[in-house]
Scaffold this motif. Structure first.
Motif, PDB file in Angstrom:
ATOM      1  N   GLY A   1       0.818  -1.205   0.000  1.00  0.00           N
ATOM      2  CA  GLY A   1       0.000   0.000   0.000  1.00  0.00           C
ATOM      3  C   GLY A   1       0.848   1.249   0.000  1.00  0.00           C
ATOM      4  O   GLY A   1       0.570   2.214  -0.738  1.00  0.00           O
ATOM      5  N   THR A   2       1.902   1.265   0.788  1.00  0.00           N
ATOM      6  CA  THR A   2       2.786   2.424   0.864  1.00  0.00           C
ATOM      7  C   THR A   2       3.617   2.560  -0.405  1.00  0.00           C
ATOM      8  O   THR A   2       3.882   3.671  -0.873  1.00  0.00           O
ATOM      9  N   GLN A   3       4.009   1.446  -0.972  1.00  0.00           N
ATOM     10  CA  GLN A   3       4.738   1.467  -2.242  1.00  0.00           C
ATOM     11  C   GLN A   3       3.885   2.112  -3.323  1.00  0.00           C
ATOM     12  O   GLN A   3       4.360   2.963  -4.098  1.00  0.00           O
ATOM     13  N   ALA A   4       2.606   1.716  -3.390  1.00  0.00           N
ATOM     14  CA  ALA A   4       1.696   2.315  -4.375  1.00  0.00           C
ATOM     15  C   ALA A   4       1.486   3.798  -4.092  1.00  0.00           C
ATOM     16  O   ALA A   4       1.381   4.613  -5.017  1.00  0.00           O
ATOM     17  N   LEU A   5       1.430   4.174  -2.831  1.00  0.00           N
ATOM     18  CA  LEU A   5       1.219   5.564  -2.450  1.00  0.00           C
ATOM     19  C   LEU A   5       2.338   6.475  -2.935  1.00  0.00           C
ATOM     20  O   LEU A   5       2.090   7.560  -3.472  1.00  0.00           O
ATOM     21  N   LEU A   6       3.586   6.053  -2.771  1.00  0.00           N
ATOM     22  CA  LEU A   6       4.736   6.926  -3.031  1.00  0.00           C
ATOM     23  C   LEU A   6       5.332   6.764  -4.424  1.00  0.00           C
ATOM     24  O   LEU A   6       6.267   7.488  -4.773  1.00  0.00           O
ATOM     25  N   GLN A   7       4.806   5.850  -5.211  1.00  0.00           N
ATOM     26  CA  GLN A   7       5.392   5.588  -6.532  1.00  0.00           C
ATOM     27  C   GLN A   7       5.380   6.847  -7.398  1.00  0.00           C
ATOM     28  O   GLN A   7       4.328   7.406  -7.703  1.00  0.00           O
ATOM     29  N   GLY A   8       6.557   7.296  -7.792  1.00  0.00           N
ATOM     30  CA  GLY A   8       6.671   8.456  -8.674  1.00  0.00           C
ATOM     31  C   GLY A   8       6.441   9.797  -7.999  1.00  0.00           C
ATOM     32  O   GLY A   8       6.492  10.834  -8.667  1.00  0.00           O
ATOM     33  N   VAL A   9       6.188   9.805  -6.704  1.00  0.00           N
ATOM     34  CA  VAL A   9       5.972  11.066  -5.986  1.00  0.00           C
ATOM     35  C   VAL A   9       7.332  11.615  -5.552  1.00  0.00           C
ATOM     36  O   VAL A   9       8.137  10.908  -4.950  1.00  0.00           O
ATOM     37  N   GLU A  10       7.579  12.872  -5.858  1.00  0.00           N
ATOM     38  CA  GLU A  10       8.859  13.485  -5.520  1.00  0.00           C
ATOM     39  C   GLU A  10       8.848  13.948  -4.064  1.00  0.00           C
ATOM     40  O   GLU A  10       8.088  14.833  -3.691  1.00  0.00           O
ATOM     41  N   VAL A  11       9.672  13.315  -3.263  1.00  0.00           N
ATOM     42  CA  VAL A  11       9.822  13.707  -1.861  1.00  0.00           C
ATOM     43  C   VAL A  11      11.309  13.821  -1.563  1.00  0.00           C
ATOM     44  O   VAL A  11      12.132  13.141  -2.184  1.00  0.00           O
ATOM     45  N   LYS A  12      11.640  14.661  -0.639  1.00  0.00           N
ATOM     46  CA  LYS A  12      13.036  14.825  -0.255  1.00  0.00           C
ATOM     47  C   LYS A  12      13.519  13.571   0.478  1.00  0.00           C
ATOM     48  O   LYS A  12      12.733  12.871   1.122  1.00  0.00           O
ATOM     49  N   PRO A  13      14.819  13.287   0.384  1.00  0.00           N
ATOM     50  CA  PRO A  13      15.361  12.111   1.076  1.00  0.00           C
ATOM     51  C   PRO A  13      15.010  12.136   2.565  1.00  0.00           C
ATOM     52  O   PRO A  13      15.169  13.151   3.243  1.00  0.00           O
ATOM     53  N   GLY A  14      14.527  11.013   3.053  1.00  0.00           N
ATOM     54  CA  GLY A  14      14.197  10.901   4.456  1.00  0.00           C
ATOM     55  C   GLY A  14      12.796  11.348   4.822  1.00  0.00           C
ATOM     56  O   GLY A  14      12.364  11.171   5.971  1.00  0.00           O
ATOM     57  N   GLU A  15      12.056  11.931   3.859  1.00  0.00           N
ATOM     58  CA  GLU A  15      10.717  12.437   4.163  1.00  0.00           C
ATOM     59  C   GLU A  15       9.602  11.495   3.713  1.00  0.00           C
ATOM     60  O   GLU A  15       8.434  11.759   3.960  1.00  0.00           O
ATOM     61  N   GLY A  16       9.965  10.388   3.050  1.00  0.00           N
ATOM     62  CA  GLY A  16       8.955   9.454   2.573  1.00  0.00           C
ATOM     63  C   GLY A  16       8.149   8.843   3.704  1.00  0.00           C
ATOM     64  O   GLY A  16       6.918   8.722   3.616  1.00  0.00           O
ATOM     65  N   ALA A  17       8.823   8.476   4.785  1.00  0.00           N
ATOM     66  CA  ALA A  17       8.127   7.849   5.914  1.00  0.00           C
ATOM     67  C   ALA A  17       7.163   8.833   6.573  1.00  0.00           C
ATOM     68  O   ALA A  17       6.053   8.463   6.960  1.00  0.00           O
ATOM     69  N   ASP A  18       7.581  10.096   6.691  1.00  0.00           N
ATOM     70  CA  ASP A  18       6.701  11.104   7.303  1.00  0.00           C
ATOM     71  C   ASP A  18       5.453  11.324   6.462  1.00  0.00           C
ATOM     72  O   ASP A  18       4.341  11.437   6.996  1.00  0.00           O
ATOM     73  N   LEU A  19       5.629  11.391   5.137  1.00  0.00           N
ATOM     74  CA  LEU A  19       4.495  11.595   4.252  1.00  0.00           C
ATOM     75  C   LEU A  19       3.550  10.398   4.319  1.00  0.00           C
ATOM     76  O   LEU A  19       2.323  10.562   4.391  1.00  0.00           O
ATOM     77  N   ALA A  20       4.121   9.183   4.298  1.00  0.00           N
ATOM     78  CA  ALA A  20       3.285   7.977   4.364  1.00  0.00           C
ATOM     79  C   ALA A  20       2.523   7.923   5.687  1.00  0.00           C
ATOM     80  O   ALA A  20       1.331   7.592   5.711  1.00  0.00           O
ATOM     81  N   GLN A  21       3.198   8.246   6.771  1.00  0.00           N
ATOM     82  CA  GLN A  21       2.531   8.233   8.076  1.00  0.00           C
ATOM     83  C   GLN A  21       1.382   9.242   8.108  1.00  0.00           C
ATOM     84  O   GLN A  21       0.292   8.931   8.593  1.00  0.00           O
ATOM     85  N   THR A  22       1.624  10.437   7.582  1.00  0.00           N
ATOM     86  CA  THR A  22       0.573  11.458   7.549  1.00  0.00           C
ATOM     87  C   THR A  22      -0.628  10.985   6.743  1.00  0.00           C
ATOM     88  O   THR A  22      -1.786  11.188   7.137  1.00  0.00           O
ATOM     89  N   TYR A  23      -0.352  10.315   5.620  1.00  0.00           N
ATOM     90  CA  TYR A  23      -1.443   9.839   4.765  1.00  0.00           C
ATOM     91  C   TYR A  23      -2.255   8.764   5.466  1.00  0.00           C
ATOM     92  O   TYR A  23      -3.503   8.846   5.513  1.00  0.00           O
ATOM     93  N   TRP A  24      -1.596   7.762   6.013  1.00  0.00           N
ATOM     94  CA  TRP A  24      -2.338   6.663   6.640  1.00  0.00           C
ATOM     95  C   TRP A  24      -3.085   7.132   7.892  1.00  0.00           C
ATOM     96  O   TRP A  24      -4.170   6.618   8.193  1.00  0.00           O
TER      97      TRP A  24
END
Length: 379
Positions: A234-257
């Motif tokens: 689910g998280t892989q599908a969420l972030l695929q192709g989304v431009e995020v700064k290094p280290g911020e992917g987990a924060d964005l995923a957490q905020t979304y879920w």
């Protein structure tokens, strides 16, 4: 001829029925089922030269191996090339159709088991286990010849005919079990998406303590709401192709879920002990892998339009009105087939389509094709 550190080729004539050039391997002798076998370390550069596959053109009953699946090779080769200081390959197992002459270094204890194994260069080496590793090594050496000095363990057995080689293949694969995807995600420290999934589980109150970290299927009585593998996809599908700064992917995923959690009251009810996890999974589909994958794809569409939290949160709001209960007949044929939740690619897409329609989002051409087939009754 050049002397290798772990395997040498000599021009010596040895007193056997056939003479000629030999491979000489430092080896350890062992016994299994009353038969001698030998373990050696072989330089990678020799692997493509001496080990062959069974003939692909032969019918299955005349082969001692399955046909090489070339589709597996790019990933295996990339694994070696991308991790030259950290790759791991298990031993190859081979049958030798030819003489094997073992000379031990002594007559007692360890000395009796250690020595040199001579095999004529004319002998035929047939891989019983490890044909894809062998092919990947060959491809990797073309890209990085420096790997040739490294070694891989090889187990040599005397070839006792086709029936024995076929039985060896069957026995070596009889009890092989692929590990559950969840434990693979848990232990994979190279995959950045696995790292993000683990970080979300460890930091978010939505998931902490409610994710099965080892198994990819939950038992009927499990107190967990999700599997790590489901959250990973689910998280892989969420972030695929989304431009995020290094280290911020987990924060964005957490905020979304966590935003999704506010739209699905049953999740919070489980955490408040008002509803058991088993009852929720039994009566609703929103904690199943197909739902997390679909929600990830929905979020991906919104994040691609705007990563501004206020914007995509507002567009998610209609999800609160979705009836996620299994009793909802809309899920039949989409997320549920024959009374069971289906995780097939087609069913994921049909579930995504259903959610897109609730959110007023358009369908991609591929999603529209799948939707049209479903509406026609072709799905």
């Amino acid at each position: 001829m050049e002397t290798e550190e772990a395997a040498t080729v000599t021009r010596a004539v040895v007193p056997r029925t056939s003479t000629g050039f030999d491979y000489t391997f430092p080896a350890i002798r062992g016994i299994q089922a009353g038969r001698e076998y030998y373990v050696s370390m072989c330089p990678l550069r020799l692997i493509p030269k001496i080990f062959i596959f069974d003939e692909d053109e032969l019918s299955p009953e005349l082969r001692a191996q399955r046909i090489l699946n070339k589709g597996r090779l790019p990933a295996l080769t990339k694994y070696v090339l991308d991790n030259p200081d950290d790759y791991v390959f298990s031993a190859l197992t081979a049958s030798v159709d030819g003489d094997m002459d073992f000379t031990c270094t002594g007559t007692d204890g360890t000395a009796f088991r250690a020595g040199q194994l001579r095999i004529p260069m004319a002998a035929r080496f047939l891989i019983n286990d490890g044909q894809h590793r062998r092919a990947a090594i060959e491809l990797a050496l073309k890209e990085n010849p420096d790997l040739g000095d490294e070694t891989i363990a090889v187990v040599f057995f005397q070839d006792s005919g086709l029936a024995r080689s076929q039985q060896m293949f069957a026995d070596l694969n009889r009890h092989a079990v692929r590990p559950a995807r969840s434990i693979g995600v848990l232990y994979d420290h190279r995959d950045s998406e696995a790292q993000i999934a683990r970080a979300v589980v460890g930091c978010s109150a939505v998931f902490k303590g409610y994710v099965e970290m080892e198994k990819s299927n939950l038992s009927a009585r499990s107190r967990k709401m999700f599997t790590l593998s489901a959250l990973y996809f689910g998280t892989q599908a969420l972030l695929q192709g989304v431009e995020v700064k290094p280290g911020e992917g987990a924060d964005l995923a957490q905020t979304y879920w966590e935003a999704i959690d506010k739209l699905l009251p049953e999740w919070a009810a489980v955490r408040r002990l008002e509803l058991s996890a088993s009852e929720m999974r039994r009566d609703f589909i929103h904690s199943h892998g197909i739902a997390l994958h679909a929600l990830g794809r929905i979020g991906n569409s919104l994040l691609r339009d705007s990563t501004a939290v206020t914007k995509w949160k507002r567009r998610l709001a209609p999800l609160k009105k979705v009836d996620w209960s299994r009793a909802n007949s809309d899920w039949e044929g989409r997320a549920i087939v024959g009374g069971r939740v289906s995780k097939s690619h087609q069913n994921v897409t049909l579930t995504v389509n259903y959610l897109r329609n609730h959110l007023g989002l358009g369908l991609s051409p591929e999603e529209q094709r799948v939707e049209d087939a479903y509406l026609r009754g072709d799905a």
